[in-house]
Scaffold this active site. Sequence first.
Site, PDB file in Angstrom:
ATOM      1  N   CYS B  92       3.229   9.812  -2.977  1.00  0.00           N
ATOM      2  CA  CYS B  92       3.289   8.906  -4.134  1.00  0.00           C
ATOM      3  C   CYS B  92       2.140   9.146  -5.103  1.00  0.00           C
ATOM      4  O   CYS B  92       2.113   8.584  -6.198  1.00  0.00           O
ATOM      5  CB  CYS B  92       3.296   7.462  -3.671  1.00  0.00           C
ATOM      6  SG  CYS B  92       4.598   7.172  -2.476  1.00  0.00           S
ATOM      7  N   HIS B 382      10.088   2.357  -8.051  1.00  0.00           N
ATOM      8  CA  HIS B 382       9.067   3.346  -7.706  1.00  0.00           C
ATOM      9  C   HIS B 382       9.690   4.673  -7.302  1.00  0.00           C
ATOM     10  O   HIS B 382       9.800   4.995  -6.130  1.00  0.00           O
ATOM     11  CB  HIS B 382       8.205   2.752  -6.570  1.00  0.00           C
ATOM     12  CG  HIS B 382       7.266   3.717  -5.943  1.00  0.00           C
ATOM     13  ND1 HIS B 382       6.511   4.624  -6.662  1.00  0.00           N
ATOM     14  CD2 HIS B 382       6.938   3.921  -4.630  1.00  0.00           C
ATOM     15  CE1 HIS B 382       5.780   5.348  -5.823  1.00  0.00           C
ATOM     16  NE2 HIS B 382       6.026   4.946  -4.597  1.00  0.00           N
ATOM     17  N   CYS B 414      -1.683   4.360  -3.683  1.00  0.00           N
ATOM     18  CA  CYS B 414      -1.661   4.717  -2.262  1.00  0.00           C
ATOM     19  C   CYS B 414      -0.510   5.679  -2.029  1.00  0.00           C
ATOM     20  O   CYS B 414       0.456   5.700  -2.792  1.00  0.00           O
ATOM     21  CB  CYS B 414      -1.479   3.470  -1.414  1.00  0.00           C
ATOM     22  SG  CYS B 414       0.072   2.622  -1.776  1.00  0.00           S
TER      23      CYS B 414
END
Lengths: 469, 428
Positions: B92, B382, B414
């Site tokens: 990510c 996301h 994160c």
Amino acid sequence: MSDRYRQLANTPIGRMVTKQVGLPAPVELERYQPGQPVISGPVLLGAAPHSRLAAPATAVLAAIGAEAHTALDDEARGAAAEARLDAAVFNPQAAPEDERFKALVFDASGIGSSEALREAWAFLHPTIRRVRRSGRVIVLATTPEECGEFPAAIAQRALEGLVRSVAKEVGRGATAQLIYVAPGAEDAIDSTLRFFLSPKSAYVSGQVVRVGSPKALPEKIDWERPLAGKVALVTGAARGIGESISEVLARDGAHVVGVDLPARSAELEALTSRLGGSSLELDVTDHAAPEELAAHLLAAHNGVDVVVHNAGVTRDKTLGRMSEEQWSAVIDTNLTAPQHIDRELFARKAVRENGSVVCVSSIGGIAGNAGQTNYATSKAGVIGIIEAFSSTLAKLGVTLNAVAPGFVETGMTAAMPVARREAARRMNSLAQGGLPIDVAETIAWLANPASAGVTRNVVRVCGQSLIGA
Amino acid sequence: MNSSVRRVAVLGGVRIPFARQNGPYANASNQDMLTATLDALVEKFSLERETLGEVVAGAVLKHSRDFNLTREAVLGTRLDPATPAYDVQQACGTGLEAAILIANKIALHQIDAGIAAGVDTTSDAPIAINEDLRRLLLDLNRSRSNAERLRVITKVRPQQIVPELPRNAEPRTGLSMGEHAAIMARDWGLTREEQDELALSSHRKLAAAYDAGFLDDLVIPFLGLERDQNLRPDTTMEKLAQLKPVFGGEDGTMTAGNSTPLSDGASAVLLASEDWATKRGPPVQAYLTDAQTAAVDHVHRREGLLMAPTYAVPKLLERNQLSLQDFDFYEIHEAFASQVLCTLKAWEDPVYCRERLELEEPLGPIDRDKLNVHGGSLAAGHPFGATGGRIIAGLAKALADDTHGSRRGLISICAAGGLGVTAILEKP
Ligand SMILES: NC(=O)c1ccc[n+]([C@@H]2O[C@H](COP(=O)([O-])OP(=O)(O)OC[C@H]3O[C@@H](n4cnc5c(N)ncnc54)[C@H](O)[C@@H]3O)[C@@H](O)[C@H]2O)c1
């Protein structure tokens, strides 16, 4: 001697029966085994705002490697960081029901008014039902007489009622204690906190203990052998509680000088040789006994560090039927002999600095008991010894305390009539009798040089007996 | 060689609206979305036939045929085909890491301008064939005779035909990221309520940002979608409270409402030297002044999988002599509401700061009004590789637009594998 009821009550059928009849279900108490950690299981620490004992408490928890938890916004969390205690986070609002603790430790020293007692409620309310079997609830507080302000003194005194009630409610073999720490004595709580966290205090509950500023604390202590290099005198060592005291003090590193009547020389000899100690056969009521004892201790050991007045007798009769001989035998052994021995030992400076004297009293001495006027008088008198001499001995760096056992499974209690024995055994918060080891561990804590701040205490080893409570 | 280090300007970015898995972008590939997004950026900054220093982009879920995804996408745009490109992949953190790579080359005078981008599709996801079957097929390929081929083929068993879908699980723990986040939520004693509150505020802020027109030049419609599909402007605490826990067991606190959904989308950001910006005209929105990655040991030390940014940020602060409170905007990627809340609690916790971060004092609390002011991943969705670009573009614009003296923004992302990528953006 064996506790049949407890064994029965712990079988499935027994549990059903005891529940339906409404008898307390005694839990097999955890007891200390050498090499065990102080506490096995997580400890939840909390502190009321403005408290002062979280710092020393976290230092102890860090030293014993406890798995500590605190609430994130708790006063104690800063102290935990300071002590390098890697405390996990506990939030009662979010924690699953099965998150339970082996001990709850609450620093109430910051509570300065009756309104602020709410802080104790707020800590215990969501957590009291999370205490594990043989768990511990320990409240740290400020000695009321040493609180500057009256509202604070009153609030701190009020904690006694809270803790004694918690001890009755908590159940499942768990105990609760209140430790009053005088201002300035913060660093002296180590041995006491360890004792009450550990299974060593299995049969001590609902007690209020005072820790004051010691003359000096030992610089270093080996917690596995805190009495290494020390000499301990134990009277009435041949059997029962005295035998257990000797074993525990020897385990903690002491050279034990065991004393008992010549009639018990075989048992005494067997015990002390097993423990690598030495024995002295004498009758403590003998008028030459104090002199003989002091001379032996000075000659053989250059003095003594720990003195345990354990020898005791009963001659039960209601007062109207009690002979003078029965009266005197008990008073002489239990109350007069310890005074004569102490007088001689201190007159000859035989007790070394950082030493301790522990007298064995009894719940009977606190509550009184029909048929035991002589015994209760002697054991109340033992408490008098503590009150009379502790401040004098404190100046010499010697502590003076008493333990008051309740019902302890020994030859003495095995001789009781069945009905009375069964009642006496059950009438306490733990619903069972104690073992000699429970008295012995309590004495070992008081004899520990790190307990130098603990003096003038009468600690009951009675499972919070209803008698004399 | 020029040994000085240049400031790196963020000129702006674009993205396509984020879609939920198997939504409007179900049939769009990573390359489709990335090409469309890069082209939208080309249009926005008039980069047609421009040869840029480099385009860096990446996707987390990638087909093996997409080994040169970014280069292939560039060839499909109106940029000059002579623009070099390469792929990166840091879970990510991919989008933000791409920007850091571009920025560092600009700072070192190796390039003057470049695009950092990211994309992901969870709908058009790669499917791997069963490992046994794969070995057999490779054997088959190596076979020299028909007889040999036949022998290999007869070894195929029906259960080997079952494909392997990509799993959102940590290889070394076998736990999904959500399960890891649930452990963190439990470790930090998070309540369901505080997580739902954060999710609610994310939706409200993103909806308000759309309504205020803040996203008009940041989000380019794609395949009929104009706003993020996941956004629920009218959600309420009551509605969120009705959702069943999806991670952490029956009495877990994490739901589909306070966790990000699997999503599809892409984003791109234009970075350049100040010289390049001045010559070409677009105003500098912000400078990317510093960046820091970190990782936690979630395997042996059982640290929270998504806590790495808590380590990265103190390093950034120390290097830049800033306190955590010296920021006007905090962009903390909302992988899960629990990740954001655990991060904030950790920075306030004296024990965590001392024991884990080795700080004498906790970093302290932040002003929650400055957190994810235009909404976060919980509302927007996301698409793994695209989140970094969404955040950089939004924060740069927020700094540029601000008239209240805001100076500085913090980005904290994160990532799987116990990774964290953080950066500082500053106003010119
Ligand atoms: N067992 C209990 O439930 C209980 C309860 C409260 C208090 N206590 C006290 O604990 C102490 C130990 O009790 P116990 O149950 O082990 O009793 P016990 O009778 O088993 O042991 C007492 C020991 O003291 C010795 N002794 C007695 N008179 C002596 C003398 N004049 N000189 C030297 N030694 C002498 C005995 O020989 C015996 O070995 C006693 O002070 C007793 O009052 C016991």
